[in-house]
Write an enzyme that holds these catalytic residues in place. Structure first.
Site, PDB file in Angstrom:
ATOM      1  N   HIS A 155       0.819  -1.216   0.000  1.00  0.00           N
ATOM      2  CA  HIS A 155       0.000   0.000   0.000  1.00  0.00           C
ATOM      3  C   HIS A 155       0.854   1.269   0.000  1.00  0.00           C
ATOM      4  O   HIS A 155       0.358   2.343  -0.295  1.00  0.00           O
ATOM      5  CB  HIS A 155      -1.060  -0.022   1.109  1.00  0.00           C
ATOM      6  N   ASP A 163       1.162  -7.699   2.180  1.00  0.00           N
ATOM      7  CA  ASP A 163       1.274  -6.251   1.950  1.00  0.00           C
ATOM      8  C   ASP A 163       2.744  -5.817   1.819  1.00  0.00           C
ATOM      9  O   ASP A 163       3.299  -5.192   2.719  1.00  0.00           O
ATOM     10  CB  ASP A 163       0.574  -5.496   3.093  1.00  0.00           C
ATOM     11  N   SER A 180       4.042   2.288   8.245  1.00  0.00           N
ATOM     12  CA  SER A 180       3.769   1.287   7.219  1.00  0.00           C
ATOM     13  C   SER A 180       5.045   0.939   6.466  1.00  0.00           C
ATOM     14  O   SER A 180       5.731   1.825   5.977  1.00  0.00           O
ATOM     15  CB  SER A 180       2.735   1.803   6.225  1.00  0.00           C
TER      16      SER A 180
END
Ligand code: ARG
Length: 768
Positions: free
Chosen positions: A87, A223, A653
């Site tokens: 992402h 991810d 992230s």
């Protein structure tokens, strides 16, 4: 007696924060040695503080980068190979996709260096050093210094320090404030702008579970995506060029091939974006009662209209995918945050805490003079802000939210230049070139039909909800010319604006005049909204915010003085932090237990070919059926995700989750639903970091995608050799089965014993 009962009460209600648990806190690496190292060793860390952060020798920090300014990445090879989340790479991946070659959907793996894809505008920042400059910034400033004077001095000194550190453009440098303006640190980075996409799994892996699973455990999302950083042949940051060579990081993370266990030490190193954990109850009240419900309502509508367009056309899906994902991500975030704050009764807790603070401040004349009015000032500021807050939120989440309006807003600098007159030709040309570049990207992802609908609907909501006295003048057009018909208004703007068409916009840029820009309906609209905001809303908000800034600073200074034994950590502010804790499951509800890891078995159970969020690639199912996990599986299982109780937030992230020996165990990619309050209040029971297991990452790269050459670049620490300890001098690795880690002398280091004695010694030292 009364006093005693009182102080007990006080302790009781602050008990949580006083006994700061190891898992809470995003710590500055520079201070780890002083504040955290002993505690970390007790929990299983085997590295020295210098191996974590050191400006003179290679240390863990050299393997960590800020990715694109909004995420974290880590080096996993000496040739600049970088891992981050899917992402985080999403925009780069979508931008490199076309309906004919849809790498977002199908995945992509560069089999040679030449196939790696360039990314305009993407950069990574690598920290050179950080430094406490509070003394220099605050020199001579006293509680008596007038606030304006203080603000001016702080800004000037911060800029001077940053400018000096930049060393004539060699570095990126800035000073950030900590503890609400009580402390200041200087950060110096090298910025690399040639960052190439090396590989990405198909979206059905990288975003598996989609919005349904987003912010949730148990999770089965792969991810991750893979990039490579390049530099000039002489080793400096450089813009994209075929002559560039892979960056050689001072350190890259070795990879743990052992299955992790509950209770294992885990640290997360990265760039958490923003938390406001010192926020007073009145501020939280404004967020949960006023701001969040509006954000949720506006985003829900916007997402529904975008989805219609995406479902109707594959080309439009690609254009809107990245934008849609980020809007929906925070749509769900605001919902979770509101639910959590209710459940945790945070407003009640804050009220009790603040009462105790007030009593403490009032108990002594000096303190009363310094801190006595801080809370009252904070509350007054929020009470004032509430009258203008809706205007601010509707400005950003409604008026300037449609693609065309956000884009038109970008023309403000050109407008200002033309309006000022006496235009400098060279400067104008430079600006115009910038717009031409920006236009290429914008029109590639612009979907006018859905955007026009979004504009009409959001403006209707704006019109109904924002206090009439704060409406922009342009709404008069709506009522007079368009008789209150939002659709007609929208249709007119979107059909007549030059900015709604790439050809017309570029024709305008060939000869930009003030008159054309001023009268363009889209620009006219954003101009009206912005002027209204600047004249009628912002001055008020600024006034309240200035008062709030000062009051918050004093409140936080007071809190720290009130609890001299507590080690406070600063709020996240997009600077490099380290959080530590352990691998740990949790009980989300009465009678339900969540295990600390998920496997391929669970991923296969979630498979649903009729639901785009839960499609599993056929080859992945095939490998699973055959249990063909290669060296990445253990006992017939392949681990996919795991959780740790690390304190993280957005911006983390892509952060590495690192074990006690300094090896990579996985990548952090999400927070959990039960602790969505995290950016405002830490939940010591529920807070978890959701991570993808590095062995699943390697399995997808190697077994599923046939890009094993990338794994060969990495430094794998074999299951058979778990005692290998972090060594910044890691040089070369021989693959094929057994893995060796070579120091320059070529010996394998096994330091476990030595480390254990060191821990004991340091713990003793600390006690005395
Ligand atoms: N919740 C994740 C984060 O903010 C991002 C997940 C992106 N995926 C999505 N379905 N929107 O860290």
């Amino acid at each position: 007696m009364l006093k005693k009962v009182y102080s007990l009460l006080l302790l009781g209600c602050l008990g949580l924060s006083l006994s700061a648990r190891a898992d809470e806190g995003m710590w500055l690496p520079l201070l780890v040695k002083r504040l955290n190292h002993v505690d970390m060793q007790k929990q299983g860390l085997q590295l020295t503080a210098e191996e974590i952060y050191n400006v003179n020798n290679a240390s863990l920090k050299d393997a960590i980068v800020q990715f694109g300014g909004f995420c974290t990445g880590e080096f996993v090879s000496k040739e600049g190979l970088l891992l981050t989340n899917h992402h985080c790479g999403y925009d780069a991946i979508a931008s490199n996709s076309t309906p004919q070659d849809d790498i977002l959907k199908n995945g992509f793996w560069a089999m040679t260096r030449e196939q790696e894809k360039k990314n305009d505008g993407l950069f990574v920042d690598i920290l050179v050093r950080m430094e406490d400059v509070s003394g220099q910034v605050l020199q001579g400033i006293t509680p008596q210094t007038p606030e304006q004077e203080r603000t001016k001095l702080v800004a000037e000194r911060s800029k001077a320090l940053a400018d000096a550190a930049k060393n004539n453009g060699q570095y990126v440098g800035y000073v950030r404030d900590f503890f609400n303006g009580n402390e200041f640190y200087l950060f110096v980075y090298e910025r690399f702008t040639d960052v190439r996409l090396v590989g990405t799994p198909q979206e059905s892996i990288g975003k598996f579970g989609g919005d349904t699973d987003n912010w949730m455990w148990p999770r089965h999302t792969g991810d991750f995506s893979v990039f490579r950083v390049y530099m000039s042949p002489d080793g400096k940051p450089a813009t994209y060029s075929e002559k560039n060579v892979p960056y050689r990081p001072k350190h890259h993370l070795p990879i743990s091939m052992s299955n992790l266990k509950e209770g294992d030490f885990a640290m997360v190193f990265g760039f958490p974006g923003r938390t406001t954990r010192f926020m007073a109850g009145s501020g939280l009240g404004m967020a949960v009662e006023q701001s969040n419900p509006v954000r949720i309502k506006l985003r829900e509508r916007r997402l529904a209209l975008m989805k219609e367009a995406m479902d109707a056309s594959p080309a439009d899906r690609l254009k809107l995918a990245s934008n849609y994902a980020s809007i929906s991500n925070y749509y769900k975030y605001f919902i979770g945050q509101n639910e959590g704050i209710k459940r945790m009764k945070t407003l009640d807790k804050k009220a009790t805490e603040e009462k105790a603070f007030q009593a403490w401040a009032d108990a002594n004349a000096t303190r009363k003079g310094l801190y006595g009015s801080a809370l009252a000032d904070i509350n007054a500021s929020y009470a004032g802000q509430r009258n203008y807050n809706l205007s601010a939120i509707y400005r950003s989440e409604a008026a300037l939210a449609p693609q065309l309006m956000a884009h038109a807003f970008q023309y403000t600098p050109l407008y200002n230049m033309l309006k000022a007159g006496n235009v400098d030709k060279a400067k104008l040309q430079q600006l115009v070139e910038g717009y031409k570049e920006m236009n290429k990207e914008f029109y590639a992802s612009y979907v006018p039909s859905s955007d026009q609908k979004i504009f009409a609907e959001l403006m209707k909501m704006y019109y109904q909800d924002v206090p009439k006295a704060q409406h922009a003048d342009i709404f008069k057009d709506l009522t007079t010319t368009y008789k209150g018909d939002f659709k007609k208004w929208a249709a007119d703007i979107y059909s007549k604006s030059l900015l709604a068409s790439e050809a017309k916009a570029n024709a305008f840029l060939a000869n930009p005049t003030l008159k054309t820009l001023e009268t363009d309906p889209a620009f006219k609209f954003v101009r009206a909204v912005q002027t209204n905001y600047q004249d009628n809303v912002l001055p008020k908000l600024n006034e309240y915010n200035a008062a709030l800034g000062k009051a918050n600073r004093l409140y936080v200074a007071g809190l720290r003085e009130m609890h001299p034994d507590k080690v406070f950590y600063p709020d996240a502010n997009s600077t490099l932090r380290l959080s530590y804790g352990t691998v740990k499951g949790y009980e989300p509800r009465d009678g339900v237990e969540y295990k600390y890891y998920t496997t391929m078995d669970g991923l296969a159970e979630k498979e649903d070919p009729t639901n785009p969020e839960f499609i599993v690639p056929a080859k992945l199912m095939e490998l699973h059926r055959k249990k063909d996990y290669g060296r990445y599986g253990e006992n017939g299982q392949l681990r996919v995700g795991f959780i740790t109780n690390n304190d993280i937030t957005g911006g983390n992230s892509g952060s590495p989750v690192i074990n006690g020996r300094g090896e990579l165990m996985g990548l952090a990619f999400d927070g959990n639903w039960e602790a969505m309050t995290g950016d405002l209040v830490f939940d010591p029971e529920y807070k978890r970091s959701i991570n993808v297991d590095i062995k699943y990452v390697l399995f997808v790269i190697d077994k599923l995608s046939g890009a094993g050459h990338l794994v060969n670049e990495m430094t794998l620490v074999d299951k058979g050799n778990p005692n290998t300890v972090f060594n910044p001098a890691i040089n070369d690795v021989k693959m094929n089965g057994k893995v060796e880690i070579e120091t320059p002398e070529g010996q394998i280091k096994i330091k476990k014993k030595k480390n254990e004695t060191k821990i004991k010694k340091e713990t003793k030292k600390q006690k005395s």
